[in-house]
Design a protein around this motif. Structure first.
Motif, PDB file in Angstrom:
ATOM      1  N   LYS A 119       0.479  26.870  -1.832  1.00  0.00           N
ATOM      2  CA  LYS A 119       0.134  27.343  -3.180  1.00  0.00           C
ATOM      3  C   LYS A 119       0.467  28.821  -3.344  1.00  0.00           C
ATOM      4  CE  LYS A 119      -4.012  25.282  -3.047  1.00  0.00           C
ATOM      5  NZ  LYS A 119      -5.386  24.849  -3.435  1.00  0.00           N
ATOM      6  N   ALA A 120       0.182  29.610  -2.326  1.00  0.00           N
ATOM      7  CA  ALA A 120       0.487  31.038  -2.400  1.00  0.00           C
ATOM      8  C   ALA A 120       1.987  31.285  -2.470  1.00  0.00           C
ATOM      9  CB  ALA A 120      -0.118  31.760  -1.198  1.00  0.00           C
ATOM     10  N   LEU A 121       2.742  30.575  -1.665  1.00  0.00           N
ATOM     11  CA  LEU A 121       4.199  30.761  -1.651  1.00  0.00           C
ATOM     12  C   LEU A 121       4.838  30.310  -2.952  1.00  0.00           C
ATOM     13  CD1 LEU A 121       4.933  29.568   1.996  1.00  0.00           C
ATOM     14  CD2 LEU A 121       5.257  31.889   1.109  1.00  0.00           C
ATOM     15  N   LEU A 122       4.252  29.305  -3.590  1.00  0.00           N
ATOM     16  CA  LEU A 122       4.785  28.811  -4.860  1.00  0.00           C
ATOM     17  C   LEU A 122       4.310  29.638  -6.051  1.00  0.00           C
ATOM     18  CD1 LEU A 122       4.388  24.952  -4.327  1.00  0.00           C
ATOM     19  CD2 LEU A 122       6.501  26.293  -4.185  1.00  0.00           C
ATOM     20  N   GLY A 123       3.443  30.612  -5.790  1.00  0.00           N
ATOM     21  CA  GLY A 123       3.001  31.497  -6.858  1.00  0.00           C
ATOM     22  C   GLY A 123       1.851  30.978  -7.677  1.00  0.00           C
ATOM     23  N   VAL A 124       1.095  29.991  -7.147  1.00  0.00           N
ATOM     24  CA  VAL A 124      -0.056  29.454  -7.888  1.00  0.00           C
ATOM     25  C   VAL A 124      -1.315  29.449  -7.013  1.00  0.00           C
ATOM     26  CG1 VAL A 124       1.299  28.093  -9.517  1.00  0.00           C
ATOM     27  CG2 VAL A 124       0.715  27.099  -7.294  1.00  0.00           C
ATOM     28  N   PRO A 125      -1.610  30.570  -6.323  1.00  0.00           N
ATOM     29  CA  PRO A 125      -2.725  30.541  -5.358  1.00  0.00           C
ATOM     30  C   PRO A 125      -4.093  30.428  -6.003  1.00  0.00           C
ATOM     31  CG  PRO A 125      -1.881  32.773  -5.599  1.00  0.00           C
ATOM     32  CD  PRO A 125      -0.944  31.878  -6.350  1.00  0.00           C
ATOM     33  N   GLN A 126      -4.285  30.985  -7.200  1.00  0.00           N
ATOM     34  CA  GLN A 126      -5.592  30.983  -7.849  1.00  0.00           C
ATOM     35  C   GLN A 126      -5.655  30.027  -9.033  1.00  0.00           C
ATOM     36  OE1 GLN A 126      -7.876  32.743  -6.300  1.00  0.00           O
ATOM     37  NE2 GLN A 126      -6.337  33.573  -4.897  1.00  0.00           N
ATOM     38  N   SER A 127      -4.742  29.090  -9.080  1.00  0.00           N
ATOM     39  CA  SER A 127      -4.651  28.211 -10.251  1.00  0.00           C
ATOM     40  C   SER A 127      -5.746  27.155 -10.298  1.00  0.00           C
ATOM     41  CB  SER A 127      -3.290  27.511 -10.267  1.00  0.00           C
ATOM     42  OG  SER A 127      -3.182  26.619  -9.165  1.00  0.00           O
ATOM     43  N   GLY A 128      -6.372  26.863  -9.176  1.00  0.00           N
ATOM     44  CA  GLY A 128      -7.335  25.773  -9.110  1.00  0.00           C
ATOM     45  C   GLY A 128      -6.688  24.424  -8.878  1.00  0.00           C
ATOM     46  N   ALA A 129      -5.355  24.420  -8.710  1.00  0.00           N
ATOM     47  CA  ALA A 129      -4.630  23.178  -8.444  1.00  0.00           C
ATOM     48  C   ALA A 129      -4.899  22.703  -7.024  1.00  0.00           C
ATOM     49  CB  ALA A 129      -3.136  23.374  -8.662  1.00  0.00           C
TER      50      ALA A 129
END
Length: 532
Positions: A119-129
């Motif tokens: 998630k961090a590498l894809l740029g969505v670490p805090q998205s809740g996904a």
């Protein structure tokens, strides 16, 4: 007990019955197997190594082959030296921790950490996904269907956009059917048979080319998609719409406006799933999909260049709670996933799946994560510049080749980041005034992948066909830019010229092979060698 598709089980099945064979064996012993063997376990039949070639169905071996130029990131890549070293380190680390704290616990913890890393590498670490790991993009389609059916109900219809430019397994997964003779967990299956609790499902296929082989306009694809969804909902069905972010030839369908209209008109009755298995999208576009409540299918083995097979389903934050509250999923999915594939917070769902580790899937994802880390470390401006430079070079080489015709790339969305530029360059080949058929292109692809007398091997994207009764009258091969090209170019300014030199050599070899009639005597044999 070992994972159902494990090396231990395979070895035990070859032994005659004995007291020793009947004694339970620890799956920890599997980690001491040769690394190449571990990397090719825990998948379906496509991952099997052909003893005659030392390669899987995609022409890729289980160990690094840096001497073979690779332009096949739209299909599959051979593991890189960088990824192979990462796999070694990961195995050593798990061995050490497992002997102290227990294998299953340590394996679970590592997979959960990988979720956060991805998630961090894809740029969505805090998205809740959330992320569900799978053995391939095809397996990811089954997970999306299973989740959609559990959320929306049994009266489900799947609508597949770009069905003529997606993996052949989609023809089965969209119906809730087994797509191979063996599942990722090593369970024997009958291709086309319904998966317990998942199929059969009615499916509608929307093509990007018409019956005459001509590309449909984006507006006509949007209109047809909207019509099909509206018709299904009007008849009382729920719909899983599988939209295409990037097809085998680089096309997207339907457009963002169409997707947003569908989501707004039928909330709770339509679940949109984005096929982004090519992974040719940046963090801005990925975040946009998740923010809108769409599931996203991704792989680490296409653009990023990890070894085939490594898939994932990204679940948007709006669905994390409802999915966590589901009492059960289709029991047949237990043949495809293990407990650790599911996030720790979904304890009720995890309990329905086997606890045994899938070492092959894990190690392939470890290699893919290393490739994604390397790509993420390259400045965005350099990524754009080098993709533009390599793309201009590849397009120029194809246009200059006497027998090749470049297919025009489709314009990408404005929020596609560096992928607003094309990274898949598809081209047809012509001989005697005729466009080569799918079988003829497969013969050329096979010859190029394994090398011929006087010509070095080179991996291109597998051919994609269209026209005729079986979409096989015409076909295109593909030269692709992958993450490894970008990473290596950033490390060494001489690499881009070397990449283009390799591409020029591959096209020259294809011109030479075209003049060898012996390559095309038996199109059926060429077809049998090809597996999507």
């Amino acid at each position: 007990m070992a994972h159902p598709g494990s090396l231990i089980r395979q070895a035990a099945e070859r032994r005659p019955p004995s007291a020793a064979a009947d004694k339970p064996q620890s799956p920890l012993r599997e980690l001491f197997a040769p690394l190449d063997l571990l990397l090719t376990c825990g998948g379906d039949t496509r991952i099997d190594i052909d003893p005659a070639t030392g390669c899987n169905a995609y022409g890729c071996g289980p160990s690094p082959a840096p001497e073979i130029p690779n332009f096949a990131s739209c299909t599959a890549s051979t593991i890189s030296s960088r990824g192979y070293e990462a796999v070694k380190r990961a195995r050593d680390a798990l061995m050490s921790s497992a002997m102290l704290h227990g294998l299953v616990e340590c394996f679970d913890a590592r997979i959960e950490a990988m979720r956060d890393e991805l998630k961090a590498l894809l740029g969505v670490p805090q998205s809740g996904a959330e992320i569900v790991f799978t053995s391939s993009g095809t397996d990811a389609q089954l997970v999306a269907l299973g989740l959609s059916r559990a959320l929306l109900g049994d009266h489900l219809v799947t609508v597949v956009a770009g069905a003529d430019q997606t993996g052949t397994g989609t023809a089965f997964t969209a119906h809730g059917q087994h797509f191979a003779a063996r599942s990722a967990c090593g369970v024997a299956a009958t291709r086309g048979a319904p998966i317990n609790g998942l199929g059969p499902v009615h499916s509608v296929k929307l093509r990007l080319r018409d019956a005459g082989g001509r590309l449909c306009s984006p507006s006509s694809v949007d209109a047809e998609t909207l019509e099909m969804v509206e018709s299904a909902v009007a008849q009382g069905a729920r719909v899983m719409l599988e939209a295409m972010d990037c097809s085998k030839l680089g096309y997207a369908a339907p457009g963002d406006r169409c997707l947003d209209e569908i989501a707004a008109r039928w909330p709770g009755r339509v679940q949109i799933v984005i096929d982004a298995c090519q992974a040719r999208l940046g963090s801005q576009r990925l975040a946009s999909y998740l923010d809108r409540g769409f599931m996203v299918l991704l792989t680490g083995s296409k653009f990023f260049g990890g070894p085939a097979f490594s898939g994932a389903v990204l679940v948007p934050p709006q669905l994390v709670g409802p999915i966590g509250a589901l009492p059960r999923l289709a029991p047949g999915l237990a043949a495809y996933l293990g407990r650790s594939d599911w996030p720790l917070r979904w304890q009720a769902l995890r309990a329905q799946f086997p606890a045994q580790p899938n070492f092959g899937e894990w190690l392939r994802w470890e290699a893919a994560l290393e490739e994604i880390r390397a790509y993420a470390a390259v400045p965005v401006r350099f990524r754009r510049d080098i993709i533009r430079k390599l793309g201009d070079g590849l397009a120029g080489l194809i246009s200059a080749s006497p027998s090749a015709r470049l297919l025009p790339p489709q314009s990408r969305a404005a929020n596609a980041d560096e992928f607003a530029l094309p990274t898949i360059f598809a081209f047809t080949l012509h001989r005697g005034g005729s466009t080569l058929s799918l079988a003829e292109c497969r013969a050329l692809h096979h010859a190029l992948a394994h090398g011929t007398a006087g010509h070095a091997a080179c991996l291109l994207g597998q051919p994609v066909g269209w026209g005729g009764r079986g979409d096989d009258a015409k076909a295109a091969l593909r030269l692709c830019i992958g993450a490894g090209h970008v990473v290596d170019s950033y490390a060494d300014p001489a690499v881009p010229d070397r990449i283009l030199t390799d591409a020029a050599s591959a096209l020259t070899t294809l011109e030479t092979l075209l003049r060898q009639p012996s390559l095309f005597p038996d199109n059926n044999a060429a077809k049998e060698r090809h597996v999507h």
